[in-house]
Every structure is written in structure tokens, then in C-alpha cells.
Design a protein around this motif. Sequence first.
Motif, PDB file in Angstrom:
ATOM      1  N   CYS A  19       0.833  -1.205   0.000  1.00  0.00           N
ATOM      2  CA  CYS A  19       0.000   0.000   0.000  1.00  0.00           C
ATOM      3  C   CYS A  19       0.866   1.252   0.000  1.00  0.00           C
ATOM      4  O   CYS A  19       0.600   2.214  -0.741  1.00  0.00           O
ATOM      5  CB  CYS A  19      -0.926   0.010   1.216  1.00  0.00           C
ATOM      6  SG  CYS A  19      -2.291  -1.167   1.128  1.00  0.00           S
ATOM      7  N   THR A  52       1.128   3.766  -3.255  1.00  0.00           N
ATOM      8  CA  THR A  52       0.827   5.189  -3.163  1.00  0.00           C
ATOM      9  C   THR A  52       2.030   6.024  -3.584  1.00  0.00           C
ATOM     10  O   THR A  52       1.889   7.037  -4.284  1.00  0.00           O
ATOM     11  CB  THR A  52       0.404   5.557  -1.730  1.00  0.00           C
ATOM     12  OG1 THR A  52      -0.779   4.832  -1.399  1.00  0.00           O
ATOM     13  CG2 THR A  52       0.121   7.045  -1.604  1.00  0.00           C
ATOM     14  N   CYS A  56      -0.165   6.774   2.711  1.00  0.00           N
ATOM     15  CA  CYS A  56      -1.461   6.619   2.047  1.00  0.00           C
ATOM     16  C   CYS A  56      -2.410   7.755   2.403  1.00  0.00           C
ATOM     17  O   CYS A  56      -3.243   8.160   1.579  1.00  0.00           O
ATOM     18  CB  CYS A  56      -2.080   5.275   2.423  1.00  0.00           C
ATOM     19  SG  CYS A  56      -1.107   3.855   1.872  1.00  0.00           S
ATOM     20  N   ASN A  77      -5.574   2.667  -1.303  1.00  0.00           N
ATOM     21  CA  ASN A  77      -4.498   2.166  -0.456  1.00  0.00           C
ATOM     22  C   ASN A  77      -4.643   2.618   0.986  1.00  0.00           C
ATOM     23  O   ASN A  77      -4.152   1.956   1.909  1.00  0.00           O
ATOM     24  CB  ASN A  77      -3.146   2.611  -1.010  1.00  0.00           C
ATOM     25  CG  ASN A  77      -2.730   1.794  -2.216  1.00  0.00           C
ATOM     26  OD1 ASN A  77      -3.107   0.633  -2.362  1.00  0.00           O
ATOM     27  ND2 ASN A  77      -1.954   2.401  -3.105  1.00  0.00           N
ATOM     28  N   SER A  78      -5.301   3.754   1.202  1.00  0.00           N
ATOM     29  CA  SER A  78      -5.533   4.212   2.564  1.00  0.00           C
ATOM     30  C   SER A  78      -6.584   3.361   3.269  1.00  0.00           C
ATOM     31  O   SER A  78      -6.543   3.181   4.482  1.00  0.00           O
ATOM     32  CB  SER A  78      -5.975   5.677   2.546  1.00  0.00           C
ATOM     33  OG  SER A  78      -6.054   6.200   3.846  1.00  0.00           O
TER      34      SER A  78
END
Length: 560
Positions: free
Chosen positions: A317, A321, A401, A439-440
Motif C-alpha cells: 500500500c 501510493t 497513504c 491504499n488508505s
Amino acid sequence: MHSETDFPATHTVFNQAEPLADTDLLAGNQALQSALVFHAPGMDTSALHSLGKQMGSRAMQTHARLANAHPPVLHSHDRLGRRVDQVEFHPSYHALMDAAAQAGLHGSPWDPAAGEGAHLRRAAAFMLFTEAEPSILCPISMTYAALPALRGNPAVFEAWAPGLMARAYDPGFKLYRHKRGLTMGMGMTEKQGGSDVRANTTQAIPDGEDAWGPRFKLLGHKWFFSAPMCDAFLVLAQSPAGLSCFFVPRILPDFADPQSPGTVNAIRIQRLKDKLGNHANASSEVEFQHATAWLVGVEGRGVPQILEMGTMTRLDCALGTTGLMRQALSIALHHTSQRQAFGKALIEQPLMRNVLADLAIECEAACALSMRLASAFDHASDPHELMMGRLLTPVAKYWICKRGAAFAQEAMECLGGNGYVEEGGEGTMARIYREMPLNSIWEGAGNIMALDLLRALRKGDTAAALARELAPARGAHPALDRLAASLPTRVELMATEMEARRLAQDVALAVQAALLYQTAPSAVFEAFCDSRLGGNWGYSFGTLGAEVDFDAILQRAMPY
């Protein structure tokens, strides 16, 4: 009378930036090159440069556009009414998956022959690939994370590991032993639980034992079941001993007849998710109607098993990002270098220079932190590296993220209306913007990461480990010294949940600053510390102090 030639054409196109294409994404990324030199000075980067050229090519940009413009389609039944549960993808999706597999972005670091720095090399490649197309990397990332977990079932690992590590992609819907390469997905969350996987209701009913160990039948559902056309999945379900981890293949082997093509497992795809972004990837809802599964690890210990896998996907992730940040920044720099406004190139306008330099600093800091985390996985036998891996995984995932969406919005604004449209070329900026929130959220949103940080603080002397990590930059900047001095007390006292997000932010900023001191030019380090740590900054990008060396920062960030 006037002829048509007496007047200029009404539709002559000028002062428009040409799309950024056919570049070596690694050659233009000095921040990533510096991180590689810092963590692995002798690494051969020729394969990474080849991948950088491939991912920066017009051909791959076209595949990325088509894979997103023509999203996956679910075929639950065939024309005769028989259940098939298959997902159809555009050919460009398969082309991208093939490129990712050939680059070894899934299982290659776990290959005993991978050599030193395998996770770091793979991290750099993952970022380069993300610049071209991030969403197809979902099954790639899950394969990377799931493969080591399969060691919890030695028989399954022995049968599946070679295919999962193979640098080959095979989209065929057939038994694992008949395929050149394999991928894996995961099924964790349910409607009623989300991140609270202990609330799962899917039942695992004991069904004897065979060559792959204890066998179960799964009855229940999964609310987010990404990449349903993977060859197998790791799934959480409630067994008699509690929440456990299970291996669930799409096609079941016949142990009595090795020549059998196998039978389709009872995984019923209910629908595909209609998502904000991530359009090339199929995310689904499924039901298990007594699907066959095998136990992985210790029964009743499914959560620790999943948390271990989550460490790997959370790294991805942060890497993903960062790759999206880099692509957005490159497009903004490229566009503003060509576009004229008010008598000169946009990149020469003072306010635009401030915005671009601010974005460049943020991007380099994200790259430094992501690659530091990847390096920790290469040295997990070192107690300090193991500690930093535990500490920085939630920190990097949370902070990088969290910064992504605001970064993408500001980069898009550098292109004005050209950035907001969906068409080719700079139209990719709209795709980046839609992708950023994923991704967050995926693999634990911000609050989950903050809570994971608090859990990491309980495992050993994290204050001492953090002090050691920041020591090389001691005395380099007064704002960093002040922050570094405050962190041990906050870590030792273990901040309350109310303060956990702030602590994650400050740990991220301190480690980023220390890394930039060691890997970046002084102009980048000083501007980062003055703005992010010293307070000489506003509440949006483009508010750096006037004394910043904008020339040096922008020159370093240019994608050429």
C-alpha cells in the motif's frame, strides 16, 4: 471578396503539452535511485531500468487505459443455465498481469535463489509498475503476502509454491498442476464485521483429512473478495477451535486420480463491486456453499496468521501510493514545462514552482520511507530491523497513504482542466486521483493502522530502536532534534488511542527527515524539515518558505 486563405485556421492546436511517454521511469527518478544506493550499494539495477522503460512506454500506457476502460465482467452462468462463476477480462488486463509476473512482483522474493536485497528490488519494481497501472497489482500483492503463510501447511506449500514463485502468468481456469504460473487472493471481511474479523460468521465444518492435512467445508460469505479469478485464496472462518485460516482453491484436486482435471470448488460469486477506482481489478462478494478448504497454521490462530500477511500487503500500500505520487508529479512537471501562461512556461511561475517543489519533497519523503520499510524485510533476522519492520509498517501505511489523495488533487490542479478529463495522455491523472483513496482504506484504514502502531510499541524496546534509527541525523536540523527528543517519552508512555494518529504522523515525519538527511540533497532535507517539522508551511501544498532552493529541488525531481 476574401478567400478562405485570407484568414487563419480556427482550430490550430498549440500550447498543449504532449503526453509523457516512452521514458525510463527509473532513470528519471533520482529519489528511488538514491534509496537503492543507500540500502543496497552494489545492486545490479539493469533489470529495473528495463522494467522502467517497459512501464514508461506508450504500449503499456495503452494497456492501462484499456484495462480500466473495459472493466471485468462476471459470468455467473453459461448459456445453458449452468453455474460457472467466472470473470472475463479485457486482453490488456492479461498483458499487464503477464508483465507483472515476468518482473517477479508476486512470489520472486521468496525464491531461495532470489539473492540479497530481494524485497528491496521487488519494492522498486512494484513502484515502477504502479506508475503504469496499479489496480491489476491487487492479486500480485496478495500472492506476495500469502505465499509465506502457506508454510503453515507444508503439503500445500510444497505443491503450490513453485507455481506461485514462477515468473509466468496463466489465466486458464484449470487445476494448479496444469498451469505455468499461479496467483492467490484473500477473503477476510464480512458484511457485519469489516476490519473486525473476529465478528466473522463463516463456519468451517471438519471434513476429515487427506494428503493436504485437515480438511473442512466452508459455509458462509465474504463481503470483499478481491481478484476472484485467482487460483486459490486464504480465508478466515470459524472452526470448532475459533477463527482459523484456510486454503481454498478454485479447482479441487482428485488425490486418487492425478490425471483428473479436478472439480470446481463451491465458491459462488454473487456480484462484482462497482468501485470508485481500481476499475481493472475484479473485487467481488462471494458465498461458500460447503466449499472445500484445508487448514493453514494452528486451528484457532487465524488472526495472527492474517496479521502476518497484512504486513506484506501494507508495505505494498505504501509502495503503491508512492508510485502513484511519482507518476502524478512527473506528469505535472512535464505538463508545466511545456504549457505557457502569462508570457512564460508554467514551471517558471513562482507560485507553480512552490507547488511543484512541495509535491517533489513529499514524494521523495514517501519514497525514502517506503524503501526503508522494504529493506527491513530483507534483514528480518536482525533484531533492530525486525523491530523497525513492526514499527514502520503501520506508520508508513498510515502516513503515506493518508497523504496520497491530497497529493493527487494538487498535482491534478497543476494541469487545470486537462487533468480532470478522462481521455488519454494526461487523462491518467483522473485515474490516479480515483485510485489514491484505495491504499488508505485497503488492508486497514487509518484508525486500524494507528491501533497497530500501539500494538507494535508493546513488542520490545521500541523507544531505543527509534532513537537508533534517528541517530544519524542528530544535530542536522533543530526542528528534527526537537521532534526526536520528544518521541522516546511518547513511545514509552504508549500514547492513548486518542493520540495514536498524531504519534503515527510524527514517527513517520521524523524517520522521513532522518532518511532524507542521508539520501537526499541538502535543499530537499532543509525544505522538508523547515516545512513539515519547523512550521514554515501552510495548510496546503505550495506554501514553502521563500528561502527554499526551488531550482535544486525541481531539477532533482524532473522525470527526464
